[in-house]
Scaffold this motif. Sequence first.
Motif, PDB file in Angstrom:
ATOM      1  N   LEU A  43       2.671   3.536   6.412  1.00 39.92           N
ATOM      2  CA  LEU A  43       2.545   2.100   6.671  1.00 39.92           C
ATOM      3  C   LEU A  43       3.850   1.362   6.373  1.00 39.92           C
ATOM      4  O   LEU A  43       4.694   1.816   5.593  1.00 39.92           O
ATOM      5  CB  LEU A  43       1.422   1.509   5.817  1.00 39.92           C
ATOM      6  CG  LEU A  43       0.002   2.008   6.111  1.00 39.92           C
ATOM      7  CD1 LEU A  43      -0.983   1.398   5.116  1.00 39.92           C
ATOM      8  CD2 LEU A  43      -0.391   1.662   7.546  1.00 39.92           C
TER       9      LEU A  43
ATOM     10  N   VAL B 167      -6.626   6.195   7.037  1.00 43.32           N
ATOM     11  CA  VAL B 167      -5.256   5.804   7.341  1.00 43.32           C
ATOM     12  C   VAL B 167      -4.286   6.551   6.429  1.00 43.32           C
ATOM     13  O   VAL B 167      -4.575   6.810   5.265  1.00 43.32           O
ATOM     14  CB  VAL B 167      -5.071   4.284   7.163  1.00 43.32           C
ATOM     15  CG1 VAL B 167      -5.303   3.850   5.734  1.00 43.32           C
ATOM     16  CG2 VAL B 167      -3.697   3.862   7.627  1.00 43.32           C
TER      17      VAL B 167
ATOM     18  N   VAL C  93      -1.514   6.106   4.367  1.00 39.26           N
ATOM     19  CA  VAL C  93      -0.822   4.959   3.764  1.00 39.26           C
ATOM     20  C   VAL C  93       0.677   5.206   3.598  1.00 39.26           C
ATOM     21  O   VAL C  93       1.465   4.261   3.495  1.00 39.26           O
ATOM     22  CB  VAL C  93      -1.447   4.602   2.406  1.00 39.26           C
ATOM     23  CG1 VAL C  93      -2.840   4.010   2.592  1.00 39.26           C
ATOM     24  CG2 VAL C  93      -1.498   5.807   1.481  1.00 39.26           C
TER      25      VAL C  93
ATOM     26  N   VAL D  14      -5.404  -2.938   3.450  1.00 40.74           N
ATOM     27  CA  VAL D  14      -5.990  -1.621   3.751  1.00 40.74           C
ATOM     28  C   VAL D  14      -7.456  -1.585   3.346  1.00 40.74           C
ATOM     29  O   VAL D  14      -8.323  -1.113   4.100  1.00 40.74           O
ATOM     30  CB  VAL D  14      -5.192  -0.518   3.036  1.00 40.74           C
ATOM     31  CG1 VAL D  14      -5.891   0.843   3.193  1.00 40.74           C
ATOM     32  CG2 VAL D  14      -3.769  -0.453   3.588  1.00 40.74           C
TER      33      VAL D  14
ATOM     34  N   ASN E   1      -9.674  -3.558   5.683  1.00 42.25           N
ATOM     35  CA  ASN E   1      -9.817  -2.875   6.979  1.00 42.25           C
ATOM     36  C   ASN E   1     -10.854  -1.771   6.912  1.00 42.25           C
ATOM     37  O   ASN E   1     -11.525  -1.462   7.907  1.00 42.25           O
ATOM     38  CB  ASN E   1      -8.456  -2.321   7.409  1.00 42.25           C
ATOM     39  CG  ASN E   1      -8.480  -1.799   8.832  1.00 42.25           C
ATOM     40  OD1 ASN E   1      -8.888  -2.520   9.753  1.00 42.25           O
ATOM     41  ND2 ASN E   1      -8.068  -0.561   9.024  1.00 42.25           N
TER      42      ASN E   1
ATOM     43  N   PRO F 168      -8.166   6.503   1.487  1.00 37.27           N
ATOM     44  CA  PRO F 168      -6.711   6.532   1.686  1.00 37.27           C
ATOM     45  C   PRO F 168      -5.941   7.160   0.515  1.00 37.27           C
ATOM     46  O   PRO F 168      -4.834   7.666   0.693  1.00 37.27           O
ATOM     47  CB  PRO F 168      -6.338   5.056   1.825  1.00 37.27           C
ATOM     48  CG  PRO F 168      -7.597   4.366   2.207  1.00 37.27           C
ATOM     49  CD  PRO F 168      -8.677   5.112   1.502  1.00 37.27           C
TER      50      PRO F 168
ATOM     51  N   ALA G  22       0.841  -1.213   0.000  1.00 39.83           N
ATOM     52  CA  ALA G  22       0.000   0.000   0.000  1.00 39.83           C
ATOM     53  C   ALA G  22       0.868   1.252   0.000  1.00 39.83           C
ATOM     54  O   ALA G  22       0.547   2.252  -0.660  1.00 39.83           O
ATOM     55  CB  ALA G  22      -0.933  -0.016   1.208  1.00 39.83           C
TER      56      ALA G  22
END
Length: 683
Positions: A154, A149, A151, A163, A166, A105, A24
């Motif tokens: 990460l 999030v 990304v 991702v 989630n 994201p 991601a």
Amino acid sequence: SIGWGGEIHDPGLHTRLTSPSPSARIVAQILKNPPPYWPTIRYLSLRGNQINVTADEFLMPWKYNDYIHAIFGESNGLHGALTPDGVNAIDMDEVLRTGLLDTPPFRRFKKSFMAAYGLTENATNMSMVDPNPSDEPVVDDFDPDEHVVDVETLNDVVTLDDVMKNLTLNTSLGVKKGFEQLQLLNLKNNSIQEIREGVDVIPTSLVFLNLANNSLTSIDMTVQPMQRRWDARHNWIKMYRANFTLNPDLRMEEIQEHDNKTCEEHEQLFLEAGWDGEAHLTADINGYRPYEENNITGVECTKICPYLQQIDLDVTVKEEVLCRCQDGYEGKGLDCTECPQGQVTIREKGWVDCQECPEGSVATNNGTACECATGWVYDLKDKKCRECPAGTYKDTEGNDASCKKCPKHFTSLRATTKGEDCFCDKGFYLKRADNQCHPLPKGVREEDAPCGPDYADDSTHGYHAAFMVNEGYFELETKVNLTVPLLPIKDVKCIGAVGPSATVRAVLEGGNQPLELGHLAMVRGINLSAIYETAGEPTAPNRSLELLLTISTYDAYVTSSPVLVECPIPEACEGSVRHNNTMVEKLNKCKEGHEGHLCGSCKRGWRSVGTSLGLCRKCNNKALNVLLSIFLYVLILAVIFAATVLSQRSSTLPRASVHSMLIKIALNHFTVVSALARFGVQG
């Protein structure tokens, strides 16, 4: 350096085609900083720029340009490994089609992404270009919502699928091979060290890969099984050509022996079995050519079987498989040594170690072939050399020459090597005046099997028996100094079977070169016991003895033919004598008591007086002779006395006739002489 948007791109998608979901964070990096996309470029040349980056870093900026046909990156100082990271890419059309840029994201990268490629705001593929793009700077917005999030922060191991799941989103993005139409990738004259992960690193349409003159040490050449991933599958077998030459440290253990099969046979075998994940690289049994580098001799090397492609390699990648010793040499790989003189290696026959040729053949063509020796002829039916039969000879080496017939009335042993070794057939002798064979003269004979039943075939085991003088005849002979070979006792079972080194030579006066008289079995008059009883150790080589012997004038080369005379007293000449049924050790044997020419003389102690045939008779002993002499003396005195008495008486009688008196005297004389001859009185 190579990059785009002023930054060095992160090293790869950290994924493989077998696990297609990319990292991601790397996807975010790509969307935030879009790589170059020039759909009109066909050929890209960056040669000679000494960029000094890894091979993956060199390829990454261009892998999204699916219309590039050729890339030239020679002499750029490229190093490291060539891995799937330099080839695998995300599908930009799929990014637009799936609406990835509309998800929370990645929403903040949409404006800059669209602006970088000049796309319309709602474009669903890379061809939907905005005809009137804005020139205003684009700033991406970041949604600080706690549910969104970031990304970019990460870990690389977190995939895009992780991702999306989630966030309970169904959006997904696959990984593909970039360079969809790339056919030529030329990266020669760099320092690339390896190719990793086999098929995943090769662009799908690649035709020619050139990595010559690099620093390669290993290449992963695994391929995908046939039943898997047809859409992404590519393998080394489909590539038309790959050049990995001039990589001295490259080793490839997967190269297999040809196992005496052609490339076509190997290809058929693994096509029938199906792809099994191996490259199936085999040596080409028909491709061996002399290796002429580094002053190496006696070596021939081959290439890899060109199934559907050609892979150019240095033979050092696996020299023990790709190289072998030429005929006439032995060893392995590039380490070959020439066979010793008289030995061969012939790979076609499976003779890879130096060895002697089979019986009857000799090494020819610098130890690369065995051909029939002199005296042996090639049998086309049995495919081997056989002895020339008796009565023929062969004086040249080779399989094409045939056995030649000896001249008329000549014969030879089996496997005779020259015409000079032909000798007269049975019943004939060689007349040296014309060098022709003539019938044996009267008074000599030949006998069969001079060595007994084990040697009945003289043409196999030795020479014909030397001819012998018949009884009642005498052959002219002479005394000659001879050099005679000494023989161990074990060799005298049949003198004819003793090797050609058993040659008799006549010692000439004045120190001249000795005259060769011929084989020991053919010189008559040599006492065999004299030449082996003094031989000493049986293993003593080439020892000889000088002897003064009486032999035939013919054998001594004094006369061109045997000279035979009929003996005046036939019973005195007993002919020739053969020793233990082997050789003629006595040319002319005289009857006991006889000696000399024609056996015409009596030995001392023998006499010929008083015999009806003229044969010699042994004399009596001396005592008997004395007694006989005394007896005769007394007898003579008695006769004289009687004659005197008779004479006196006759004087008183009338005179007798004169004729009568003469007759009586003659009778008395012959009576006394006959008596003396009868009793054989002599000193």
